[in-house]
Design an enzyme around this catalytic site. Structure first.
Site, PDB file in Angstrom:
ATOM      1  N   CYS A 161      11.151  47.148  38.351  1.00 15.15           N
ATOM      2  CA  CYS A 161      10.727  45.955  39.099  1.00 15.15           C
ATOM      3  C   CYS A 161       9.395  45.430  38.580  1.00 15.15           C
ATOM      4  CB  CYS A 161      10.553  46.282  40.581  1.00 15.15           C
ATOM      5  SG  CYS A 161      12.094  46.678  41.402  1.00 15.15           S
ATOM      6  N   TYR A 185      32.398  33.588  25.921  1.00 12.16           N
ATOM      7  CA  TYR A 185      31.602  34.759  26.338  1.00 12.16           C
ATOM      8  C   TYR A 185      32.134  35.237  27.694  1.00 12.16           C
ATOM      9  CZ  TYR A 185      28.434  32.585  22.941  1.00 12.16           C
ATOM     10  OH  TYR A 185      27.893  31.994  21.823  1.00 12.16           O
ATOM     11  N   GLU A 192      35.762  36.738  23.851  1.00  8.35           N
ATOM     12  CA  GLU A 192      34.772  37.791  24.081  1.00  8.35           C
ATOM     13  C   GLU A 192      34.732  38.734  22.875  1.00  8.35           C
ATOM     14  OE1 GLU A 192      32.445  38.961  26.394  1.00  8.35           O
ATOM     15  OE2 GLU A 192      32.321  40.728  25.114  1.00  8.35           O
ATOM     16  N   ASP A 213      28.910  31.102  28.871  1.00 11.09           N
ATOM     17  CA  ASP A 213      28.051  32.057  29.596  1.00 11.09           C
ATOM     18  C   ASP A 213      27.504  33.081  28.591  1.00 11.09           C
ATOM     19  OD1 ASP A 213      26.826  33.682  31.442  1.00 11.09           O
ATOM     20  OD2 ASP A 213      28.665  34.372  32.405  1.00 11.09           O
ATOM     21  N   CYS A 233      21.419  33.079  31.511  1.00 12.24           N
ATOM     22  CA  CYS A 233      20.488  34.067  32.068  1.00 12.24           C
ATOM     23  C   CYS A 233      19.126  33.928  31.396  1.00 12.24           C
ATOM     24  CB  CYS A 233      21.050  35.483  31.924  1.00 12.24           C
ATOM     25  SG  CYS A 233      21.547  35.879  30.244  1.00 12.24           S
TER      26      CYS A 233
HETATM   27  C1  SAM Z   1      26.299  37.116  30.154  1.00 13.78           C
HETATM   28  S1  SAM Z   1      27.744  37.993  29.683  1.00 13.78           S
HETATM   29  C2  SAM Z   1      28.937  36.978  30.449  1.00 13.78           C
HETATM   30  C3  SAM Z   1      30.076  37.699  31.068  1.00 13.78           C
HETATM   31  C4  SAM Z   1      31.073  36.941  31.897  1.00 13.78           C
HETATM   32  N1  SAM Z   1      31.112  35.524  31.672  1.00 13.78           N
HETATM   33  C5  SAM Z   1      30.888  37.243  33.370  1.00 13.78           C
HETATM   34  O1  SAM Z   1      30.499  36.378  34.127  1.00 13.78           O
HETATM   35  O2  SAM Z   1      31.132  38.386  33.769  1.00 13.78           O
HETATM   36  C6  SAM Z   1      27.853  37.580  27.980  1.00 13.78           C
HETATM   37  C7  SAM Z   1      29.051  38.131  27.277  1.00 13.78           C
HETATM   38  O3  SAM Z   1      29.075  37.633  25.934  1.00 13.78           O
HETATM   39  C8  SAM Z   1      29.560  38.644  25.068  1.00 13.78           C
HETATM   40  N2  SAM Z   1      29.129  38.274  23.710  1.00 13.78           N
HETATM   41  C9  SAM Z   1      27.908  38.444  23.133  1.00 13.78           C
HETATM   42  N3  SAM Z   1      27.871  37.877  21.923  1.00 13.78           N
HETATM   43  C10 SAM Z   1      29.082  37.336  21.694  1.00 13.78           C
HETATM   44  C11 SAM Z   1      29.661  36.610  20.609  1.00 13.78           C
HETATM   45  N4  SAM Z   1      28.959  36.331  19.523  1.00 13.78           N
HETATM   46  N5  SAM Z   1      30.929  36.198  20.726  1.00 13.78           N
HETATM   47  C12 SAM Z   1      31.655  36.486  21.832  1.00 13.78           C
HETATM   48  N6  SAM Z   1      31.177  37.168  22.904  1.00 13.78           N
HETATM   49  C13 SAM Z   1      29.897  37.581  22.829  1.00 13.78           C
HETATM   50  C14 SAM Z   1      28.971  39.908  25.632  1.00 13.78           C
HETATM   51  O4  SAM Z   1      29.707  41.042  25.228  1.00 13.78           O
HETATM   52  C15 SAM Z   1      29.064  39.653  27.150  1.00 13.78           C
HETATM   53  O5  SAM Z   1      30.280  40.133  27.676  1.00 13.78           O
END
Ligand code: SAM
Length: 453
Positions: free
Chosen positions: A81, A314, A335, A383, A410
């Site tokens: 935190c 993503y 993904e 995302d 995020c």
């Molecule tokens: C913030 S999370 C979003 C997860 C999902 N949308 C959710 O709400 O649960 C970002 C996701 O992007 C994936 N990721 C990261 N880099 C990536 C890439 N170059 N191509 C595809 N997916 C990717 C990560 O593994 C992760 O699952």
């Protein structure tokens, strides 16, 4: 002359994006570890750079009215935190301000409405997943807990954390006692000797299911039958126990070899009307209740229609697409992580959803491969991780000209950077909605819908 090494008296005026506080010294910005707006502090300047200085607060001379006593006894040195000593309403207003600052400074937007940030009902006990590390202390004793602030290689023995649940605290204490009394050695991150590496606890807050995942160095778990018998005897709430082995030197709580010691090997969580199976190594939003709010806002902004073909970039374990599927014609999720795609397919089947498919790979490669693709998407949901979008992905998304473009982020600074590119390509961004997923930390989530003009 450089101020490095000097002790100075400073007035703290603001909070910065990364959890540091902000003051000024001779017209230059100083980013401080510690301190809250409204405070006068004595600080040591530890680093002097041409455009700003970095310092550490050594003493608070005048306390801020915003300061409260942190509930947690570990707060001063725990890396979890950042702002437990700042009133929750103030945490929210600073997060809201940081979103507006990023949009203006990095995106050049001055007309985007930043809607009032959605806070949580209870800023404690909100996490559905926590990772605790085993550690060999300097006196050779074993401890189990969380990272010390600013130290990736120092762990303190945790007595109580207020972020997951009382049950989770009790399991930590029990596992520490079990491992100690059975002389099972903790893994040493420096020498790479020893066995116990991590304890990961996951809980379905809507289902009351609990997973205990023990991540160790390579080798069978000693006395695993006894462990299961005693642990489930002590905690009937535990629904599954997993053993993950990893021989990798990198310090992440993920195993290459997985054994289910007890129960089905997964827990389930519910979001809206859907059930999601969560396995030891699969991604799931860490704050279930607030995830529902985030997705609710996202869907309200998207305004899905039965004819929509949605590309969910993503997509993680497919949560967004699965929740959306019965309101649209079709969803394709993309993904990178194989386990997440496996979980996504499993969860789609679990919820009887047939108009969704998943593609495993890099978003950039997928978008490139779709250049002459048959598939036309009317809606794109993005995302990405904190780094935001690759410039080539931005370019390709703009070429695709989706009518509906929804961005969940995020990291407001990379969001602002990418939003600027969409703006220059003719997309309007009337408003963004920040959502507080992680109280007491500096993390900010937000969602924005772009309109093609
Ligand atoms: C913030 S999370 C979003 C997860 C999902 N949308 C959710 O709400 O649960 C970002 C996701 O992007 C994936 N990721 C990261 N880099 C990536 C890439 N170059 N191509 C595809 N997916 C990717 C990560 O593994 C992760 O699952």
């Amino acid at each position: 002359m450089t101020a490095q090494g000097k002790m100075v008296t400073l007035d703290v005026t603001d909070l910065a994006f990364d959890g540091k506080s902000v003051a000024h010294l001779d017209g230059k910005v100083v980013f401080l570890k510690g301190g809250l707006p409204g405070e006068t502090v004595e600080a040591e300047i530890v680093r002097s750079k041409p455009r700003y200085d970095q310092g550490v607060v050594r003493r608070i001379i005048k306390k801020s009215e915003l300061r409260i006593d942190a509930r947690c006894s570990h707060f001063e040195h725990c890396g979890g935190c950042t702002w437990q000593d700042l009133k929750y309403e103030q945490q929210l207003s600073y997060k809201q301000k940081q979103v507006a600052d990023c949009l203006e400074r990095l995106g050049g937007f001055d007309t985007v409405e930043v809607k009032e940030i959605m806070g949580v009902d209870d800023p404690f006990w909100y996490r559905n997943k926590m990772e605790f590390s085993f550690h060999v202390a300097e006196d050779e004793s074993m401890c189990l807990g969380l990272h010390e602030r600013g130290h990736f290689d120092r762990i303190f023995d945790l007595e109580k954390c207020y972020l997951q649940s009382e049950l989770s605290n009790e399991i930590v204490a029990w596992v520490r006692q079990f491992v100690t009394s059975h002389n099972i050695p903790a893994y040493d991150v420096k020498t790479h000797d020893g066995y116990m590496r991590f304890l990961v606890i996951r809980q379905g807050v809507r289902t009351d299911q609990t997973m205990v995942n023990l991540v160790t160095n390579l080798g069978a778990f000693p006395s695993s039958e006894m462990l299961v018998e005693h642990m489930t005897g002590a905690f009937p709430q535990i629904t599954t126990i997993i053993h993950n082995q990893t021989g990798k030197l990198s310090n992440v709580a993920v195993g290459e070899i997985e054994d289910v010691l007890y129960g089905p090997g997964y827990i389930e969580e519910k979001l809206f009307d859907c059930r999601f199976r969560i396995r030891a190594n699969s991604f799931f939003q860490t704050n279930s209740l607030q995830a529902e709010r985030l997705y609710g806002v996202a869907f309200d902004m998207l305004q899905p229609e039965p004819t929509d073909r949605v590309l969910d970039l993503y997509c993680g374990a497919g949560t967004i697409g699965i929740l959306l599927a019965d309101r649209v014609d079709r969803v394709v999720g993309v993904e990178l992580v194989e386990d997440a795609v496996t979980a996504a397919r499993e969860n789609a089947a679990l919820n009887g959803i047939e108009n969704i498919s998943f593609h495993q790979g890099h978003v950039r490669d997928y978008l490139k491969s779709q250049r002459n693709g048959e598939e036309k998407f009317s809606a794109l949901i993005i995302d990405p991780p904190r780094a935001g979008l690759h410039p080539k992905a931005v370019k390709r998304i703009i070429e695709m000209q989706p009518e509906k473009l929804l961005y969940i982020s995020c990291n407001p600074s990379t969001f602002a950077r990418d939003a600027k590119s969409f703006g220059q390509a003719g997309y309007d961004l009337p408003a963004v909605q920040p959502v507080d997923m992680f109280p007491h930390t500096m993390h900010i989530e937000l969602v924005g819908r772009f309109f093609r003009n």
